[in-house]
Write a protein that holds these residues in place. Structure first.
Motif, PDB file in Angstrom:
ATOM      1  N   GLU A 277       0.834  -1.202   0.000  1.00 56.08           N
ATOM      2  CA  GLU A 277       0.000   0.000   0.000  1.00 56.08           C
ATOM      3  C   GLU A 277       0.859   1.238   0.000  1.00 56.08           C
ATOM      4  O   GLU A 277       1.888   1.291   0.687  1.00 56.08           O
ATOM      5  CB  GLU A 277      -0.891   0.042   1.252  1.00 56.08           C
ATOM      6  CG  GLU A 277      -2.085  -0.874   1.213  1.00 56.08           C
ATOM      7  CD  GLU A 277      -2.973  -0.683   2.432  1.00 56.08           C
ATOM      8  OE1 GLU A 277      -2.657  -1.245   3.493  1.00 56.08           O
ATOM      9  OE2 GLU A 277      -3.977   0.039   2.317  1.00 56.08           O
TER      10      GLU A 277
ATOM     11  N   LYS B  75      -3.513   5.282  -2.656  1.00 54.52           N
ATOM     12  CA  LYS B  75      -3.739   4.211  -3.632  1.00 54.52           C
ATOM     13  C   LYS B  75      -4.352   3.003  -2.950  1.00 54.52           C
ATOM     14  O   LYS B  75      -4.177   2.792  -1.749  1.00 54.52           O
ATOM     15  CB  LYS B  75      -2.415   3.818  -4.291  1.00 54.52           C
ATOM     16  CG  LYS B  75      -1.801   4.911  -5.147  1.00 54.52           C
ATOM     17  CD  LYS B  75      -0.491   4.463  -5.767  1.00 54.52           C
ATOM     18  CE  LYS B  75      -0.685   3.389  -6.803  1.00 54.52           C
ATOM     19  NZ  LYS B  75       0.588   3.037  -7.489  1.00 54.52           N
TER      20      LYS B  75
ATOM     21  N   ARG C 279      -4.877  -0.940  -1.977  1.00 59.70           N
ATOM     22  CA  ARG C 279      -3.963  -2.022  -1.666  1.00 59.70           C
ATOM     23  C   ARG C 279      -3.698  -2.836  -2.940  1.00 59.70           C
ATOM     24  O   ARG C 279      -4.631  -3.160  -3.679  1.00 59.70           O
ATOM     25  CB  ARG C 279      -4.572  -2.903  -0.585  1.00 59.70           C
ATOM     26  CG  ARG C 279      -3.724  -4.081  -0.170  1.00 59.70           C
ATOM     27  CD  ARG C 279      -4.377  -4.791   0.997  1.00 59.70           C
ATOM     28  NE  ARG C 279      -4.158  -4.102   2.252  1.00 59.70           N
ATOM     29  CZ  ARG C 279      -4.878  -4.330   3.368  1.00 59.70           C
ATOM     30  NH1 ARG C 279      -5.858  -5.199   3.354  1.00 59.70           N
ATOM     31  NH2 ARG C 279      -4.603  -3.672   4.467  1.00 59.70           N
ATOM     32  N   GLU C 280      -2.444  -3.156  -3.172  1.00 50.86           N
ATOM     33  CA  GLU C 280      -2.041  -3.808  -4.415  1.00 50.86           C
ATOM     34  C   GLU C 280      -1.506  -5.204  -4.138  1.00 50.86           C
ATOM     35  O   GLU C 280      -0.660  -5.397  -3.248  1.00 50.86           O
ATOM     36  CB  GLU C 280      -0.956  -2.974  -5.100  1.00 50.86           C
ATOM     37  CG  GLU C 280      -0.434  -3.554  -6.393  1.00 50.86           C
ATOM     38  CD  GLU C 280       0.744  -2.762  -6.940  1.00 50.86           C
ATOM     39  OE1 GLU C 280       1.123  -3.002  -8.105  1.00 50.86           O
ATOM     40  OE2 GLU C 280       1.295  -1.928  -6.221  1.00 50.86           O
TER      41      GLU C 280
ATOM     42  N   ALA D  31       2.180 -10.234  -9.319  1.00 52.06           N
ATOM     43  CA  ALA D  31       1.753  -9.070 -10.084  1.00 52.06           C
ATOM     44  C   ALA D  31       2.730  -8.869 -11.240  1.00 52.06           C
ATOM     45  O   ALA D  31       3.927  -9.144 -11.104  1.00 52.06           O
ATOM     46  CB  ALA D  31       1.740  -7.838  -9.193  1.00 52.06           C
TER      47      ALA D  31
END
Length: 124
Positions: free
Chosen positions: A39, A43, A45-46, A61
């Motif tokens: 994070e 933005k 959470r990725e 990812a």
């Protein structure tokens, strides 16, 4: 119930490496899929990486593929994230998470347990 504690974050120059660790409590660690997420302020959470109980199924990812590697040691209840060739855009708070079951997932809402996070800062 699973409790997760991350460590290993810090400040590193671009191109450098860091290894994050996540210690999990509980005796049923192998029943959980483990994931890493990150994070940054403003933005969402990725998703970063995930691995099933045996290590036979993983997902990354696109932004970290071929640079980051997730691994786990079920005997020690540990999950790791080896991060190489770090870039300034990798700067974030990194959290590990646990999901009951055997199928890996990129969706943070499927993970019930979260650590407090560890800060990774990559300078240019």
């Amino acid at each position: 119930q699973v409790q997760l504690v991350e460590s290993g974050g810090g400040l590193v120059q671009a191109g450098g490496s860091l290894r994050l660790s996540c210690a999990a409590s509980g005796r049923t660690f192998t029943h959980y899929v483990m994931g890493w997420f990150r994070e940054t302020p403003g933005k969402e959470r990725e998703f970063v990486a995930t691995m099933n109980w045996s290590g036979g199924s993983t997902a990354y990812a696109d932004s970290v593929k071929d640079r980051f590697t997730i691994s786990r040691d079920n005997g020690k209840n540990m999950v790791y994230l080896q991060m190489n060739s770090l870039k300034p855009e990798d700067t974030a708070v990194y959290s590990c998470a646990a999901k009951w079951g055997y199928s890996v997932s990129r969706e943070p809402e499927e993970y019930a347990y979260w650590g407090q996070g560890t800060q990774v800062t990559v300078s240019s």
